[in-house]
Design an enzyme around this catalytic site. Structure first.
Site, PDB file in Angstrom:
ATOM      1  N   CYS A  88      20.979   6.091  -9.967  1.00  0.00           N
ATOM      2  CA  CYS A  88      19.516   6.013  -9.898  1.00  0.00           C
ATOM      3  C   CYS A  88      19.020   7.143  -9.015  1.00  0.00           C
ATOM      4  O   CYS A  88      19.726   8.122  -8.811  1.00  0.00           O
ATOM      5  CB  CYS A  88      19.051   4.651  -9.412  1.00  0.00           C
ATOM      6  SG  CYS A  88      19.400   4.358  -7.668  1.00  0.00           S
ATOM      7  N   ASP A  90       0.874   5.971   6.277  1.00  0.00           N
ATOM      8  CA  ASP A  90       1.428   5.756   4.939  1.00  0.00           C
ATOM      9  C   ASP A  90       2.246   4.472   4.827  1.00  0.00           C
ATOM     10  O   ASP A  90       2.994   4.305   3.889  1.00  0.00           O
ATOM     11  CB  ASP A  90       2.294   6.957   4.541  1.00  0.00           C
ATOM     12  CG  ASP A  90       3.424   7.206   5.531  1.00  0.00           C
ATOM     13  OD1 ASP A  90       3.658   6.352   6.397  1.00  0.00           O
ATOM     14  OD2 ASP A  90       4.079   8.262   5.424  1.00  0.00           O
ATOM     15  N   ASN A  91       2.112   3.549   5.802  1.00  0.00           N
ATOM     16  CA  ASN A  91       2.940   2.341   5.717  1.00  0.00           C
ATOM     17  C   ASN A  91       2.251   1.153   6.393  1.00  0.00           C
ATOM     18  O   ASN A  91       1.501   1.323   7.349  1.00  0.00           O
ATOM     19  CB  ASN A  91       4.308   2.598   6.366  1.00  0.00           C
ATOM     20  CG  ASN A  91       4.187   2.800   7.860  1.00  0.00           C
ATOM     21  OD1 ASN A  91       4.167   1.841   8.618  1.00  0.00           O
ATOM     22  ND2 ASN A  91       4.077   4.045   8.298  1.00  0.00           N
ATOM     23  N   ARG A 124      -0.903  17.673  -1.494  1.00  0.00           N
ATOM     24  CA  ARG A 124      -2.066  16.892  -1.056  1.00  0.00           C
ATOM     25  C   ARG A 124      -2.381  17.072   0.422  1.00  0.00           C
ATOM     26  O   ARG A 124      -3.515  16.859   0.830  1.00  0.00           O
ATOM     27  CB  ARG A 124      -1.839  15.409  -1.350  1.00  0.00           C
ATOM     28  CG  ARG A 124      -0.703  14.775  -0.558  1.00  0.00           C
ATOM     29  CD  ARG A 124      -0.390  13.387  -1.089  1.00  0.00           C
ATOM     30  NE  ARG A 124       0.542  12.653  -0.244  1.00  0.00           N
ATOM     31  CZ  ARG A 124       1.845  12.883  -0.176  1.00  0.00           C
ATOM     32  NH1 ARG A 124       2.383  13.873  -0.861  1.00  0.00           N
ATOM     33  NH2 ARG A 124       2.616  12.159   0.597  1.00  0.00           N
ATOM     34  N   CYS A 153      -8.361 -10.883  15.991  1.00  0.00           N
ATOM     35  CA  CYS A 153      -9.759 -10.835  16.408  1.00  0.00           C
ATOM     36  C   CYS A 153     -10.443 -12.197  16.347  1.00  0.00           C
ATOM     37  O   CYS A 153     -11.648 -12.288  16.548  1.00  0.00           O
ATOM     38  CB  CYS A 153     -10.527  -9.808  15.576  1.00  0.00           C
ATOM     39  SG  CYS A 153     -10.942 -10.365  13.921  1.00  0.00           S
ATOM     40  N   LYS A 202       4.115  18.174  12.107  1.00  0.00           N
ATOM     41  CA  LYS A 202       2.817  18.052  11.433  1.00  0.00           C
ATOM     42  C   LYS A 202       1.641  18.100  12.401  1.00  0.00           C
ATOM     43  O   LYS A 202       0.584  18.649  12.071  1.00  0.00           O
ATOM     44  CB  LYS A 202       2.763  16.758  10.624  1.00  0.00           C
ATOM     45  CG  LYS A 202       3.515  16.834   9.312  1.00  0.00           C
ATOM     46  CD  LYS A 202       3.235  15.600   8.463  1.00  0.00           C
ATOM     47  CE  LYS A 202       4.060  15.640   7.186  1.00  0.00           C
ATOM     48  NZ  LYS A 202       3.844  14.443   6.363  1.00  0.00           N
ATOM     49  N   CYS A 239       3.748   6.247  -1.827  1.00  0.00           N
ATOM     50  CA  CYS A 239       3.570   7.555  -2.461  1.00  0.00           C
ATOM     51  C   CYS A 239       4.926   8.175  -2.768  1.00  0.00           C
ATOM     52  O   CYS A 239       5.102   8.859  -3.764  1.00  0.00           O
ATOM     53  CB  CYS A 239       2.773   8.471  -1.542  1.00  0.00           C
ATOM     54  SG  CYS A 239       1.093   7.896  -1.279  1.00  0.00           S
ATOM     55  N   ASP A 251       1.426  12.378  14.789  1.00  0.00           N
ATOM     56  CA  ASP A 251       2.431  12.312  13.731  1.00  0.00           C
ATOM     57  C   ASP A 251       3.800  12.377  14.401  1.00  0.00           C
ATOM     58  O   ASP A 251       3.904  12.572  15.616  1.00  0.00           O
ATOM     59  CB  ASP A 251       2.264  13.443  12.702  1.00  0.00           C
ATOM     60  CG  ASP A 251       2.598  12.975  11.287  1.00  0.00           C
ATOM     61  OD1 ASP A 251       1.708  12.997  10.423  1.00  0.00           O
ATOM     62  OD2 ASP A 251       3.759  12.565  11.048  1.00  0.00           O
ATOM     63  N   CYS A 283     -11.321  -7.508  10.832  1.00  0.00           N
ATOM     64  CA  CYS A 283     -10.275  -6.524  11.078  1.00  0.00           C
ATOM     65  C   CYS A 283      -9.307  -6.544   9.894  1.00  0.00           C
ATOM     66  O   CYS A 283      -9.466  -7.318   8.956  1.00  0.00           O
ATOM     67  CB  CYS A 283      -9.569  -6.786  12.404  1.00  0.00           C
ATOM     68  SG  CYS A 283      -8.326  -8.100  12.367  1.00  0.00           S
TER      69      CYS A 283
HETATM   70 ZN   LIG Z   1      -9.247 -10.171  12.439  1.00  0.00          ZN
END
Ligand SMILES: [Zn+2]
Lengths: 85, 480
Positions: free
Chosen positions: B438, B191-192, B134, B311, B147, B250, B123, B233
C-alpha cells in the site's frame, strides 16, 4: 409524508457517496431522530461519522441527540468537523 | 554494490542535513541583512532631514500613525467602514498564528500587510516540497527551513513595520499558556484535532478569542470561538473528537490548494474586524465552504453549552491543570496530520521491500514467474506509479474480489521460491504466496489481516509500503 433535503459535507459526503439526498419521512416520525436512523439504515458506514457531526436544520444548529420536528421542504445539513489546514 | 563515487546512504543523509542547516542559516542571514539595510535607510533619511533646521510643521493631527503608516495603509484609512481609529487599533494589536501551513500562510501575509502590530508565528516543522502547492508563504529556496523562520522572513519582507515573533518549538500543553498569554487574538491554523483542542482550551482559560478555520479536500469551515458573552467554544460544538479513522487528513485525503487559502484569508478578515472593532465578528456562526458546489453556507450556532468541560458552568479544564491534560489520549491521535502507524501483524507476516526485491530478482534470474504482488491503494495512487508486476485491487474492494486474489496466488510460482537471493525469505516464510503493498504500510497490514479472515493464509505485508520502497530502494520513484 414530508420530503426532507439532506446535504452531506466533507467526510459525510465521502462516506455517503453523494452530496445531496431527498428523504421521505413518515408523518408520525417527522423529526431529526427518525431522519438520522433512516440515514444510518441507508448508509451504514455513516453511523460512526454521525457521532461527532453537527446537524443543521435550515441553517440552524441542532444536536444529534435532539428530536427536532421536521416539515415538508426542510433542509438538513450533516457537517462533520474538519481538522486539516 | 554502489559505485564508489555515489555517496552512501548515511553520507547522503549527512549532506542533506548540512544543506538544510545552511539554508536555515542563509534565511536568517538574509533577514539580518534586510533588517540592517532598512535601519541604514531610516538613519540616512533622518540624517538628511537633520542637515538643516527642521522645517516647521504646517499641519495638525492627533493620531499615532507616522507618515509611513499613513501612506502604507492609505486604502484602509480611506475606507469609511474602517478608517483611522480602526487602523490604529489594528496597529496596536497582536495576533498569534498557530500553524504556518495552508491556512497560516495567507493569514500571516494578509495580517502582516494589513499592519497588525505584532505577529506571533508557531510551527515545529520544516518546509517540504509537497507544502508549496498551498503554503504560499514559503518558497522553493526555503525548502528544509523551519516554517516559522520562513514565514517570518516573508512577513518581514512584506511589511517591516510589523513586529514578528517566531515560536519554533510548536504548540504543546507545556508551552501553550505561556505563548497565548502574550497575544490579543489567536488563529487556529493547525492540521490536527489534538492541537485544535489544546488551542481551544488555552484560549478559553485565558479569555482570548479564537479565530478558527479548517480545510480538507474541497471543504472549508470557519468560525470565531470564545468571543463575546455567549459564543461557544470548540468543545461546545465538538465535545467528542472524531475517531482517528473518521478524520480526513490533507496528507491522506489531499486538499485543493486554494481552499485553505480562501479560509486563511477569511481568518485574516475576521481578525482585522475583531481588532479594528468593526462589523459583526463571525461568532456563534459556522461558515461552511463547499468549493466543488461553489457554495458558502452559514449555520447559526447556539451559545455555550452549560456542561462544557472547558467553558461551561463547572469547567474541569483550568489554567492550573491544562499542562497536565493528555490531549493525545483524548483524541487518540498524535498532534500531526500523519495517520497513526499501525502494527497489527506479527513479524512472521511482514517482509521488507529489500526482501521482496530479492524474491523478484531471483525469480527473474531463474526464469520463474514473478511473485504475486497485490497493490491495495486507491486507483489515483496506483496509476501514478506501481511495481511492474503488481495487481490492483483497492482495499475497499477486497471482500468483493477475494476470488480474484486466490486466482492471483494460484497463478504465481512464488510458493516454491526458496533458493538463491531469496534464501532468507524462503527459509523464514516458505508460505509467502502474496505480497500486499500500500502507500505507507497501514492498509497492507489491514488487508493481510482481512484476507486471513477470508481464508487466504499465505499473504504477507510489505513494511512501509511504496514510501518505504522508494526510500530504501529507488529514490527516483515518484511517491506521494
Ligand atoms: Zn465550551
Amino acid at each position: 409524508m414530508p420530503d426532507i433535503k439532506v446535504l452531506f459535507f466533507a467526510k459525510a459526503r465521502e462516506v455517503a457517496g453523494l452530496s445531496e439526498e431527498a428523504v421521505h419521512l413518515q408523518e408520525d416520525a417527522a423529526h431529526t431522530e427518525a431522519l438520522v436512523a433512516l440515514l444510518v439504515q441507508r448508509f451504514p458506514s455513516l453511523s460512526s461519522v454521525l457521532q461527532t457531526c453537527v446537524l443543521a436544520v435550515n441553517q440552524e444548529y441542532v444536536q444529534l441527540k435532539d428530536k427536532v420536528p421536521l416539515k415538508q421542504g426542510d433542509e438538513v445539513a450533516i457537517i462533520p468537523p474538519l481538522s486539516g489546514g | 554494490m554502489a559505485p564508489a563515487e555515489e555517496p552512501r546512504g548515511d553520507e547522503l543523509e549527512q549532506k542533506e542535513r548540512e544543506l538544510a542547516l545552511l539554508k536555515q542559516r542563509m534565511a536568517l542571514l538574509e533577514q539580518e541583512v534586510a533588517d540592517a539595510r532598512r535601519r541604514q535607510q531610516h538613519a540616512a533619511a533622518s540624517t538628511t532631514a537633520q542637515d538643516g533646521p527642521p522645517p516647521p510643521r504646517s499641519f495638525a493631527c492627533s493620531h499615532s500613525l507616522s507618515k509611513e503608516h499613513v501612506q502604507r495603509y492609505s486604502r484602509h484609512l480611506l475606507l469609511p467602514s474602517f478608517g483611522l481609529s480602526a487602523q490604529e487599533r489594528l496597529c496596536q494589536g497582536s495576533v498569534l498564528i498557530v500553524g504556518c501551513g495552508g491556512l497560516g500562510s495567507p493569514a500571516a501575509l494578509y495580517l502582516a500587510a494589513s499592519g497588525v502590530g505584532t505577529l506571533g508565528l508557531v510551527d515545529h516543522d520544516v518546509v517540504d516540497l509537497s507544502n508549496l502547492h498551498r503554503q504560499i508563504i514559503h518558497t522553493e529556496a526555503r525548502v528544509g527551513v523551519h516554517k516559522a523562520t520562513s514565514a517570518a522572513q516573508a512577513c518581514a519582507a512584506l511589511n517591516s513595520l510589523v513586529k514578528v515573533n517566531t515560536h519554533m518549538d510548536g504548540f504543546n500543553p507545556a508551552n501553550a499558556l505561556e505563548i497565548v498569554r502574550g497575544y490579543d487574538v489567536v488563529l487556529d491554523a493547525t492540521d490536527n484535532p489534538t492541537t485544535r483542542y489544546l488551542i481551544n482550551d488555552a484560549c478559553v482559560v485565558l479569555g482570548k478569542p479564537l479565530v478558527s478555520a479548517a480545510a480538507v479536500g474541497t471543504d472549508g469551515q470557519l468560525t470565531v470561538y470564545n468571543y463575546g458573552e455567549d459564543a461557544p467554544c470548540y468543545r461546545c460544538l465538538f465535545p467528542e473528537s472524531p475517531a482517528p479513522e473518521n478524520c480526513s487528513r490533507c496528507a491522506d485525503a489531499g486538499v485543493l490548494g486554494p481552499v485553505p487559502g480562501a479560509m486563511g484569508v477569511l481568518q485574516a478578515v475576521e481578525v482585522v474586524k475583531l481588532l479594528g472593532g468593526v462589523g459583526d465578528v463571525l461568532a456563534k456562526k459556522l461558515l461552511i465552504f463547499d468549493a466543488l458546489a461553489g457554495r458558502f453556507t452559514t449555520v447559526r450556532l447556539r451559545g455555550k453549552r452549560t456542561e462544557c468541560v472547558a467553558c461551561g458552568l463547572c469547567p474541569s479544564i483550568t489554567r492550573e491543570n491544562l499542562a497536565a491534560y493528555d490531549y493525545v489520549a483524548f483524541t487518540g491521535q498524535a498532534p500531526t496530520d500523519a495517520a497513526p502507524s499501525l502494527s497489527v501483524l506479527p513479524p512472521s507476516l511482514r517482509v521488507t521491500p529489500q526482501q521482496l526485491q530479492g524474491v523478484m530478482s531471483s525469480a527473474a534470474v531463474s526464469g520463474r514467474a514473478p511473485p504475486a504482488v497485490l497493490d491495495v491503494r486507491p486507483a489515483n495512487q496506483f496509476s501514478l506509479m506501481h511495481l511492474p508486476n503488481a495487481t490492483h485491487i483497492p482495499f475497499e474492494q477486497l471482500d468483493a474480489k477475494v476470488e480474484e486474489v486466490k486466482d492471483l496466488i494460484r497463478g504465481s510460482k512464488c510458493v516454491e521460491c526458496s533458493g538463491g537471493g531469496s534464501a532468507e525469505i524462503g527459509e523464514q516464510r516458505p508460505e509467502a504466496g502474496l505480497y500486499v503493498m500500500c502507500r505507507r504500510g497501514n492498509n497492507s497490514q489491514l488487508a493481510v489481516a482481512r484476507l486471513r479472515e477470508l481464508g487466504v493464509l499465505n499473504a504477507v505485508d510489505v513494511v512501509g509500503g511504496m514510501e518505504n520502497w522508494a526510500k530504501s530502494l529507488d529514490p527516483s520513484m515518484p511517491v506521494i
